[in-house]
Design a protein around this motif. Sequence first.
Motif, short mmCIF file in Angstrom:
data_model
loop_
_atom_site.label_atom_id
_atom_site.label_comp_id
_atom_site.label_asym_id
_atom_site.label_seq_id
_atom_site.Cartn_x
_atom_site.Cartn_y
_atom_site.Cartn_z
N ASP A 280 -29.16 -85.68 -24.33
CA ASP A 280 -29.32 -84.36 -24.93
C ASP A 280 -28.95 -84.46 -26.41
N PRO A 281 -29.76 -83.90 -27.31
CA PRO A 281 -29.42 -83.96 -28.74
C PRO A 281 -28.01 -83.43 -29.04
N LYS A 282 -27.51 -82.50 -28.24
CA LYS A 282 -26.15 -81.96 -28.43
C LYS A 282 -25.08 -83.03 -28.19
N ASP A 283 -25.42 -84.04 -27.40
CA ASP A 283 -24.45 -85.11 -27.13
C ASP A 283 -24.06 -85.85 -28.40
N LYS A 284 -24.99 -86.01 -29.31
CA LYS A 284 -24.73 -86.74 -30.56
C LYS A 284 -23.87 -85.92 -31.53
N GLU A 285 -23.65 -84.64 -31.22
CA GLU A 285 -22.88 -83.75 -32.09
C GLU A 285 -21.46 -83.51 -31.59
N LEU A 286 -21.01 -84.28 -30.61
CA LEU A 286 -19.69 -84.03 -30.02
C LEU A 286 -18.53 -84.21 -31.00
N PHE A 287 -18.73 -84.93 -32.09
CA PHE A 287 -17.68 -85.11 -33.09
C PHE A 287 -18.06 -84.49 -34.43
N SER A 288 -19.00 -83.56 -34.42
CA SER A 288 -19.51 -83.00 -35.68
C SER A 288 -18.65 -81.86 -36.23
N THR A 289 -17.75 -81.30 -35.44
CA THR A 289 -16.93 -80.19 -35.92
C THR A 289 -15.56 -80.69 -36.40
N THR A 290 -14.95 -79.91 -37.27
CA THR A 290 -13.58 -80.19 -37.72
C THR A 290 -12.65 -79.32 -36.90
N LEU A 291 -11.70 -79.95 -36.23
CA LEU A 291 -10.76 -79.21 -35.38
C LEU A 291 -9.61 -78.68 -36.23
N THR A 292 -9.25 -77.44 -35.99
CA THR A 292 -8.13 -76.81 -36.70
C THR A 292 -7.16 -76.25 -35.66
N GLY A 293 -5.95 -76.02 -36.09
CA GLY A 293 -4.93 -75.45 -35.20
C GLY A 293 -4.32 -76.44 -34.24
N VAL A 294 -4.56 -77.72 -34.47
CA VAL A 294 -4.03 -78.77 -33.60
C VAL A 294 -2.68 -79.23 -34.15
N LYS A 295 -1.63 -79.15 -33.32
CA LYS A 295 -0.30 -79.61 -33.71
C LYS A 295 0.11 -80.73 -32.78
N SER B 296 -24.88 -96.88 -18.40
CA SER B 296 -23.51 -96.78 -18.89
C SER B 296 -23.34 -95.42 -19.56
N ILE B 297 -22.11 -94.94 -19.64
CA ILE B 297 -21.88 -93.65 -20.31
C ILE B 297 -22.16 -93.74 -21.81
N SER B 298 -22.33 -94.95 -22.31
CA SER B 298 -22.65 -95.11 -23.73
C SER B 298 -24.15 -95.35 -23.96
N SER B 299 -24.96 -95.21 -22.91
CA SER B 299 -26.39 -95.47 -23.03
C SER B 299 -27.17 -94.21 -23.37
N ASP B 300 -28.37 -94.40 -23.85
CA ASP B 300 -29.25 -93.27 -24.17
C ASP B 300 -29.67 -92.53 -22.90
N VAL B 301 -29.62 -93.19 -21.74
CA VAL B 301 -29.94 -92.51 -20.48
C VAL B 301 -28.90 -91.43 -20.21
N PHE B 302 -27.62 -91.73 -20.48
CA PHE B 302 -26.55 -90.74 -20.27
C PHE B 302 -26.47 -89.77 -21.44
#
Length: 188
Positions: free
Chosen positions: A48-63, A39-45
Motif C-alpha cells: 500500500d502506498p501508505k506503507d512507505k509513509e510510516l516514518f513521514s511525520t514528526t512526532l511531538t509530545g514524546v517524553k 518477508s515483512i520487508s518485501s514489496d508483497v507485504f
Amino acid sequence: MRSLRYIVFILTSSLLLIAHAAPLVVPRGLLGTTWIEASISSDVFLNDPKDKELFSTTLTGVKLGQRLTPRGKYNAGLYLLSGTYKGHPGSSLVLKIMKSTDNAALGEAKALREVGDLVASGMLSDKLVSRQPVPVIIMLRKPGDVLSTTKAYKEANVAIKEEMRTQTNKLKCEKVASLAVTKHILHL
C-alpha cells in the motif's frame, strides 16, 4: 473375472495412495497463500502506498523515560515513555529507535499496525538520543517478564526449568501461528 477385479483394485489403490502422498505441487499463489513467501520487508507485504509513509511525520509530545536495553542488532535503543502519549500511560508503551527507514523498519511498523500494537511511528527529535531526527516506533508494551529472570525459574531444578521453557515455547508458537494465519504476517 475375479483376478481382473483384483488387479483393477490394486492399481486404483496404488494410484490413490500415490496421489494422496504426493507433495503439493500447486503454486501457493493459486491457494491464496503468497503472503507466506513474503518477508515483512518485501514489496508483497509493503503493498500500500501508505506503507512507505510510516516514518513521514514528526512526532511531538514524546517524553523518554527509562532506557530498557542497550543498542541492539536491529535497533538503536528501547525506552519506556514518561507521562502519557496519545491517551496511553508512558509505562504501557515502548519506544524503539530504528537504525533507518528502510523496508525492514517499514515492515516492522506495518506488522505492528496490522496486529493492533502500533501507537505511532515517525521521526523524533530528542537531544538525548541524537543530534538529528531519528525514526522511531511507539508500540504497546506487553505485560510479563523474561522467564529466566523470574523467581520461580531461578529456584526450580533443572527438570522443572526445562519443562517451563517447553511450555513457554509452546505458548509462543501457538501465538505466532495464530497471528500468521489470522493476520497473514510471518517473519523469518
